[in-house]
Design an enzyme around this catalytic site. Structure first.
Site, mmCIF file in Angstrom:
data_model
loop_
_atom_site.group_PDB
_atom_site.id
_atom_site.type_symbol
_atom_site.label_atom_id
_atom_site.label_comp_id
_atom_site.label_asym_id
_atom_site.label_seq_id
_atom_site.Cartn_x
_atom_site.Cartn_y
_atom_site.Cartn_z
ATOM 1 N N SER A 263 33.060 25.267 40.192
ATOM 2 C CA SER A 263 33.712 26.055 38.887
ATOM 3 C C SER A 263 34.714 26.965 39.681
ATOM 4 O O SER A 263 34.678 27.088 40.882
ATOM 5 C CB SER A 263 32.395 26.898 38.684
ATOM 6 O OG SER A 263 32.304 28.211 38.765
ATOM 7 N N LYS A 264 35.847 28.120 38.097
ATOM 8 C CA LYS A 264 36.160 28.377 39.027
ATOM 9 C C LYS A 264 35.676 29.975 39.690
ATOM 10 O O LYS A 264 36.147 30.646 40.649
ATOM 11 C CB LYS A 264 36.990 28.936 38.321
ATOM 12 C CG LYS A 264 36.614 29.451 37.141
ATOM 13 C CD LYS A 264 37.739 29.560 36.077
ATOM 14 C CE LYS A 264 37.238 29.184 34.558
ATOM 15 N NZ LYS A 264 38.600 29.321 33.833
ATOM 16 N N ARG A 265 34.109 29.703 39.432
ATOM 17 C CA ARG A 265 33.160 31.183 40.653
ATOM 18 C C ARG A 265 33.267 30.635 41.929
ATOM 19 O O ARG A 265 32.402 31.264 42.528
ATOM 20 C CB ARG A 265 32.418 31.954 39.600
ATOM 21 C CG ARG A 265 33.012 32.696 38.531
ATOM 22 C CD ARG A 265 31.754 33.130 37.384
ATOM 23 N NE ARG A 265 31.494 31.500 36.307
ATOM 24 C CZ ARG A 265 31.909 30.700 35.721
ATOM 25 N NH1 ARG A 265 33.333 31.802 35.202
ATOM 26 N NH2 ARG A 265 32.107 29.790 34.765
ATOM 27 N N ASP A 266 32.984 29.934 41.588
ATOM 28 C CA ASP A 266 32.134 29.157 43.218
ATOM 29 C C ASP A 266 33.079 29.538 44.817
ATOM 30 O O ASP A 266 34.567 29.437 44.324
ATOM 31 C CB ASP A 266 32.334 27.600 44.175
ATOM 32 C CG ASP A 266 31.384 26.539 42.984
ATOM 33 O OD1 ASP A 266 30.772 27.274 42.532
ATOM 34 O OD2 ASP A 266 31.550 25.655 42.347
#
Ligand code: GLU
Ligand code: ZN
Length: 497
Positions: A263-266
């Protein structure tokens, strides 16, 4: 090559400036860039900043900054301009308003007056009856009396695209023929009731107007492709763009920890973190290239020039790719070793500056030290940022020099301090201060005379000199640090007791 296009190839990289730029963006940029550079086409950089609630100028600035850091160049786009500009969608609202109106006039789009509540209720009923949810076409053919009464109620319509009733079939460049049944692709919203155009409209409109020939993007966008294909068809009908629909290729998913989609938040997605840690752009891009592509079956390391020369879409693998942080580091380490030492030194300097170890502009003496130390650390580094801990001891002022408390506790115990004192004695009257004399003196005194194992002999000296248990080779480090500073550190360490 079989698939050499006859007309000039034009691709686009079209991120939305939200949050921090992530690995998925860089991979999309890389594949488009390598594809188009290989074919001698045009790389268009377009900024999709129409989501006022999420986009920010700060993200936009960071995005450009990161694109430059990665070494991408674009032929059209922000700051370079081009014949199809502006390239920021926030500057193109009048274009979208005009196209939206023409789509409505042509009948390919229509006003829908349904409220969210009504849509939800009908969806609920459809689900209960076992039918596919999604817009049911309620407003496709309103009479003017129905329209008038909605308007009289004060309802504001959205603009909805009328999907064709036939299946949509296309030949994906990566995945082959894909077809979507029309009942799974309901009519969808192009423009909100407040007049704000959505991604569903602006992205294909700009692809058409900017004469994009190939769309390479992540598989997560595959479900929007049938809608977009139908819209290109309508745009061609009303004379927007060249009339040619782009070819699509969907790049494989990237899986992260625990076999979940990255995910782009990882944390491992955050491109700024790679720069901050001191990944080389060429190392990071080399790794990202492997997320769905390979240059040859048994080869992992290549330069961007080699990638451009070799890149063809038929070597893109449709299966999910696995993001492996260790492999990314290992590949970066190889690229670090490939750098000429002067270049390594030059690239290390900003990290030393950020850590306050080197001032700006770089004093010649500091540069000379970094140059001399670079060969000692090149084989041992994974990222440029590691140089701070590895060679900081050479650059730090004597007042600021400090020994890592844990390392001192372990190695500078009473036995260790004996060793440090002996090392001081052995070195204090050394005639020549060079690596081999230093090594000979220490080995004679500590290993031969005191009978210490090399690990026990040199560990305490290393901690006293570099402040750490892990350092560049000890004798070279002593030479670089110089006689005076080396002796004074040994003396200070011995006095710790
Ligand atoms: N702005 C869209 C995104 O960042 C672009 C998607 C596309 O490539 O079509 O997801
Ligand atoms: Zn409706």
């Amino acid at each position: 090559m079989a698939d050499t296009p006859t007309s000039p190839v034009r691709v686009r990289f079209c991120p939305s400036p939200t949050g921090n730029p992530h690995v998925g963006l860089a991979r999309a940029a890389l594949f488009n860039w390598a594809f188009v550079r290989h074919l001698g086409g045009t790389f268009v950089f377009r900024v999709e900043d129409t989501d006022v609630s999420r986009d920010s100028q700060e993200s936009y600035d960071t995005l450009l900054d990161v694109m430059r850091w990665l070494g991408f160049d674009w032929d059209e786009g922000p700051e370079v301009g081009g014949p199809f500009g502006p390239y920021r969608q926030s500057e193109r609202y009048d274009v979208y308003a005009d196209v939206a109106e023409r789509l409505r006039e042509s009948g390919r789009a229509y006003h829908c007056y349904c409220s969210q509540l009504e849509l939800d209720e009908r969806n609920e009923r459809a689900r209960a009856a076992g039918r596919a949810p999604g817009y049911d076409g309620h407003c496709r053919a309103l009479t003017s009396a129905q329209t008038d009464s909605y308007v009289a109620e004060g309802r504001k319509p959205v603009l909805r695209f009328r999907m064709p009733d036939s299946p949509i079939v296309f030949d994906d460049l990566v995945r082959g023929v894909i077809s979507f049944q029309s009942e799974h692709v309901p009519d969808y919203v192009l423009v909100r009731a407040n007049g704000h155009p959505l991604y569903t409209l602006v992205n294909p409109v700009d692809d058409a107007l900017m004469e994009i020939t190939h769309v390479l993007r992540g598989e997560d966008l595959l479900s929007s492709t049938p809608r977009q294909l139908a819209l290109y068809d309508a745009l061609a009908q009303i004379g927007v763009g060249s009339g040619d629909t782009p070819r699509f290729g969907h790049l494989p998913y990237v899986m992260g920890q625990g076999n979940k989609k990255l995910s782009k938040r990882d944390p491992e997605s955050n491109l700024l973190a790679y720069r901050d840690r001191g990944f080389l752009p060429e190392g990071l891009l080399n790794y990202l290239a492997l997320l769905g592509w390979s240059i040859a079956d048994d080869r992992d390391i290549f330069t961007m020039d080699e990638m451009v020369a070799a890149f063809t879409i038929d070597r893109v693998n449709p299966n999910p790719a696995r993001f492996d942080a260790r492999k990314c580091e290992a590949i970066n380490a190889v690229h670090l070793r490939l750098l000429p030492v002067e270049e390594l030194a030059r690239r290390v300097v900003p990290y030393l500056q950020a850590a306050g170890l080197v001032s700006e502009p770089v004093p010649p003496q500091a540069l000379a030290t970094v140059m001399a130390a670079a060969p000692l650390i090149q084989e041992r580094m994974t990222t440029l940022g590691e140089a701070v801990d590895m060679i900081g001891f050479l650059l730090v002022s004597e007042e600021d020099f400090a020994i890592q408390p844990d390392d001192a506790a372990q190695l500078l115990n009473s036995d260790g301090l004996e060793v440090v004192r002996a090392a001081y004695d052995a070195l204090s009257f050394l005639a020549e201060w060079d690596t081999s004399s230093i090594e000979a003196a220490l080995r004679t005194r500590l290993v031969d005379e005191l009978g210490l194992k090399p690990r026990h002999a040199f560990g305490p000296v290393r901690v006293a000199i570099t402040g750490r248990r892990i350092s560049p080779p000890l004798f070279e480090s002593l030479e670089l640090l110089g006689r005076e500073r080396s002796l004074s550190r040994l003396r200070d360490a011995a006095d710790l007791s």
